[in-house]
Design an enzyme around this catalytic site. Structure first.
Site, mmCIF file in Angstrom:
data_model
loop_
_atom_site.group_PDB
_atom_site.id
_atom_site.type_symbol
_atom_site.label_atom_id
_atom_site.label_comp_id
_atom_site.label_asym_id
_atom_site.label_seq_id
_atom_site.Cartn_x
_atom_site.Cartn_y
_atom_site.Cartn_z
ATOM 1 N N LYS A 219 0.851 -1.191 0.000
ATOM 2 C CA LYS A 219 0.000 0.000 0.000
ATOM 3 C C LYS A 219 0.883 1.236 0.000
ATOM 4 O O LYS A 219 1.814 1.350 0.811
ATOM 5 C CB LYS A 219 -0.899 -0.025 1.239
ATOM 6 C CG LYS A 219 -1.975 1.039 1.276
ATOM 7 C CD LYS A 219 -2.843 0.850 2.520
ATOM 8 C CE LYS A 219 -3.927 1.904 2.597
ATOM 9 N NZ LYS A 219 -4.747 1.744 3.837
ATOM 10 N N HIS B 158 -0.164 4.425 0.439
ATOM 11 C CA HIS B 158 -0.730 5.559 1.162
ATOM 12 C C HIS B 158 -1.163 5.082 2.550
ATOM 13 O O HIS B 158 -1.093 3.904 2.868
ATOM 14 C CB HIS B 158 -1.931 6.139 0.401
ATOM 15 C CG HIS B 158 -3.049 5.167 0.211
ATOM 16 N ND1 HIS B 158 -3.037 4.200 -0.764
ATOM 17 C CD2 HIS B 158 -4.216 4.997 0.899
ATOM 18 C CE1 HIS B 158 -4.141 3.487 -0.693
ATOM 19 N NE2 HIS B 158 -4.874 3.941 0.302
#
Length: 224
Positions: free
Chosen positions: A111, A113
């Site tokens: 991921k 963010h």
């Protein structure tokens, strides 16, 4: 409690799991092509434990098998995707019995963010028990061991639902290969021998035909 009584309880526990898996149609019979290209008379898909009650019971079966194995661990790790719900259900089962253990799982892709990274849940640390449904080629276990080590923790074992007890890449079974290649123990709720015992105890023609097919498959691909 005598050793004989403990063994009898363990055998009954494994038979209960086989019956449970068949009832939920997670353990199915027919003709199924395995990852190794073999035509198997049975197939086990833990993803079909797809409601709250069955997942709760599955977690309890896993927790009991893990406890009986004697494997010492500090936390659980469920590799994406099936391992996620399995690890969560097992953690809940342990908590219900007064043993609150952390768990984590991985994302397939990192991921970029928010909190970022590939690990979700508790940080990987200490002795980590890997949770999966079956071991086919051992690829998932190897990747999990590497990921755990990369995060500064130690893989201490693997817990699976069913051990097919059949040859992997060579003469060893896929489970035996994982034990040899990674130096960690593997425990299973039940195995192929337990399935054969279950079928032997059923007194109808359909089950007898299934027994013959499963025994023929074991003679061709099985290990002791």
């Amino acid at each position: 409690m005598s050793t004989k009584h403990t063994i009898e309880q363990s055998e009954q526990f494994r038979q209960e799991f086989i019956a449970f898996a068949i009832k939920k149609e997670v353990l199915r019979f027919g003709e199924f092509t395995t990852k190794a290209g073999r035509l198997s008379p049975y197939f086990f898909n833990a993803g079909l434990f797809n409601d709250g009650e069955s997942l709760m019971k599955l977690g309890e079966f896993y927790a009991a098998a893990i406890k009986n194995s004697g494997i010492e661990f500090d936390m659980l790790f469920g590799p994406a995707y099936k391992g996620i719900t399995l690890a969560a259900s097992i953690a809940i089962a342990f908590a219900k019995n007064g043993h609150n253990v952390p768990y984590a799982y991985n994302r397939k892709e990192a991921k970029d963010h928010g909190e970022g990274g590939v690990i979700v849940g508790s940080p990987l640390k200490g002795r980590v028990l890997i949770i999966d449904d079956v071991i086919s080629a051992g690829t998932s276990v190897r990747e999990s061991v590497d990921l755990i080590r990369h995060n500064g923790a130690t893989a201490c074992g693997v817990a699976i639902a069913i051990d097919r007890q059949e040859k992997g890449l060579g003469e060893l079974s896929a489970v035996q290969e994982v034990i040899k290649n990674n130096g960690i123990p593997v425990c299973a709720i039940a195995n192929l021998n337990d399935l054969l015992t279950y079928l032997e105890n059923q007194n109808d023609m359909a089950q007898n035909l299934l027994l013959d097919k499963v025994m023929s498959y074991r003679q061709q691909y099985g290990v002791i």
